[in-house]
Design a protein around this motif. Structure first.
Motif, short mmCIF file in Angstrom:
data_model
loop_
_atom_site.label_atom_id
_atom_site.label_comp_id
_atom_site.label_asym_id
_atom_site.label_seq_id
_atom_site.Cartn_x
_atom_site.Cartn_y
_atom_site.Cartn_z
N UNK A 173 57.05 21.62 -52.85
CA UNK A 173 57.05 22.36 -54.12
C UNK A 173 56.18 21.67 -55.17
N UNK A 174 55.93 20.39 -54.99
CA UNK A 174 55.11 19.65 -55.95
C UNK A 174 53.67 20.14 -55.94
N UNK A 175 53.25 20.72 -54.80
CA UNK A 175 51.89 21.27 -54.71
C UNK A 175 51.96 22.80 -54.63
N UNK A 176 52.94 23.37 -55.31
CA UNK A 176 53.06 24.82 -55.52
C UNK A 176 53.45 25.61 -54.28
N UNK A 177 54.05 24.97 -53.28
CA UNK A 177 54.53 25.67 -52.10
C UNK A 177 55.99 26.07 -52.29
N UNK A 178 56.45 26.99 -51.46
CA UNK A 178 57.84 27.43 -51.53
C UNK A 178 58.75 26.45 -50.81
N UNK A 179 60.03 26.72 -50.89
CA UNK A 179 61.03 25.84 -50.30
C UNK A 179 62.10 25.53 -51.33
N UNK A 180 63.13 24.83 -50.90
CA UNK A 180 64.23 24.52 -51.82
C UNK A 180 63.79 23.58 -52.94
N UNK A 181 62.71 22.85 -52.72
CA UNK A 181 62.19 22.00 -53.79
C UNK A 181 61.70 22.80 -54.98
N UNK A 184 63.33 25.03 -56.60
CA UNK A 184 64.38 25.07 -57.62
C UNK A 184 64.40 23.78 -58.44
N UNK A 185 64.14 22.66 -57.77
CA UNK A 185 64.16 21.37 -58.47
C UNK A 185 62.97 21.26 -59.43
N UNK A 186 61.79 21.63 -58.93
CA UNK A 186 60.58 21.54 -59.77
C UNK A 186 60.64 22.53 -60.93
N UNK A 187 60.97 23.78 -60.61
CA UNK A 187 61.02 24.80 -61.66
C UNK A 187 62.15 24.52 -62.65
N UNK A 188 63.28 24.03 -62.14
CA UNK A 188 64.38 23.70 -63.04
C UNK A 188 64.02 22.57 -63.99
N UNK A 189 63.30 21.60 -63.46
CA UNK A 189 62.87 20.48 -64.33
C UNK A 189 61.87 20.96 -65.37
#
Length: 244
Positions: A168-176, A178-183
């Motif tokens: 998710x840190x490089x704009x991919x999907x996955x459960x990460x 939620x963590x990136x967008x929530x932050x």
């Protein structure tokens, strides 16, 4: 909104960015990485365990991968690959490479350790019966090494699933996501909820591996004797051949 409120919110269970969709994408990235890692690690583990050659070099090099900084390597690979690829693969490929490098060490160690743990007298008895190298590998070494092999795959799976959040840190999907967008939006309920879903997913996978191990591994191999149950069978066949 609290964590429970976020988890039970119907809006988080429908649509392209929902919990089920992001969970499936998370499992997809993890599954591809584990498959690719197994393709590399299992043959190497069989080679090292069966021949004992290259153990220091191969195992040392592979174990050194554990020290690689996952996030730093991901960013470096994106910077190197992105200029040559114009589509989303510029981010997918680096993420998969990072996860593959993370999964190889435990799988390879599990396979090699499982084969090295086999009693050499079992291998000698098989050779005495005329087993070829391929037969020894497929009929004795792989079945006897199965408990430690599955243990290595289980460890690799849990590491990959927990680390795949970096995608998710490089704009991919996955459960990460939620963590990136929530932050980014200071939505701590979303961050905590995404982390909780990830933890539940890891627990379910752990239970799945436990059940799989019980189903496919001979009960004798899960005890201290490991390969001992095979030796009597080989001895019986050997005596039968001598009588014949």
């Amino acid at each position: 909104m609290d964590i429970i409120g976020w988890l039970v919110d119907p809006a988080n269970w429908t649509g392209t960015g929902s919990i089920p969709v992001q969970s499936l994408m998370h499992l997809l990235y993890s599954g591809i990485a584990l498959l690719a890692a197994a393709i590399v690690a299992v043959p190497l583990g069989l080679y090292v365990g069966h021949t004992g050659k290259g153990e220091s070099l191969i195992m040392g090099s592979v174990n050194a991968m554990r020290a690689l900084p996952t996030l730093g390597l991901l960013i470096l690979l994106v910077l190197l690959i992105a200029p040559t690829i114009a589509n989303n693969l510029a981010f997918v490929i680096p993420a998969l490479i990072v996860l593959v490098l993370l999964a190889i060490p435990p799988i390879l160690s599990g396979v090699a350790s499982g084969i090295r743990a086999i009693d050499r007298s079992v291998i000698d008895a098989a050779r005495g019966m005329g087993f070829s190298t391929a037969q020894i590998i497929w009929r004795i070494e792989i079945p006897c090494a199965l408990p430690l092999t599955l243990s290595g795959v289980r460890g690799a799976t849990l590491q990959v699933v927990s680390t795949a959040t970096v995608a998710a840190y490089v704009s991919l999907d996955g459960l990460g996501r939620f963590i990136i967008d929530g932050r980014a939006g200071n939505d701590y309920a979303e961050m905590a909820g995404g982390s909780l879903v990830l933890a539940v997913l890891a627990i379910l996978l752990e239970l799945g591996f436990a059940l799989t191990t019980r189903a496919v591994v001979s009960p004798g191999l899960t005890r201290r004797t490991k390969a001992a149950p095979i030796a009597p069978a080989l001895d019986t066949e050997t005596r039968a051949l001598r009588v014949a």
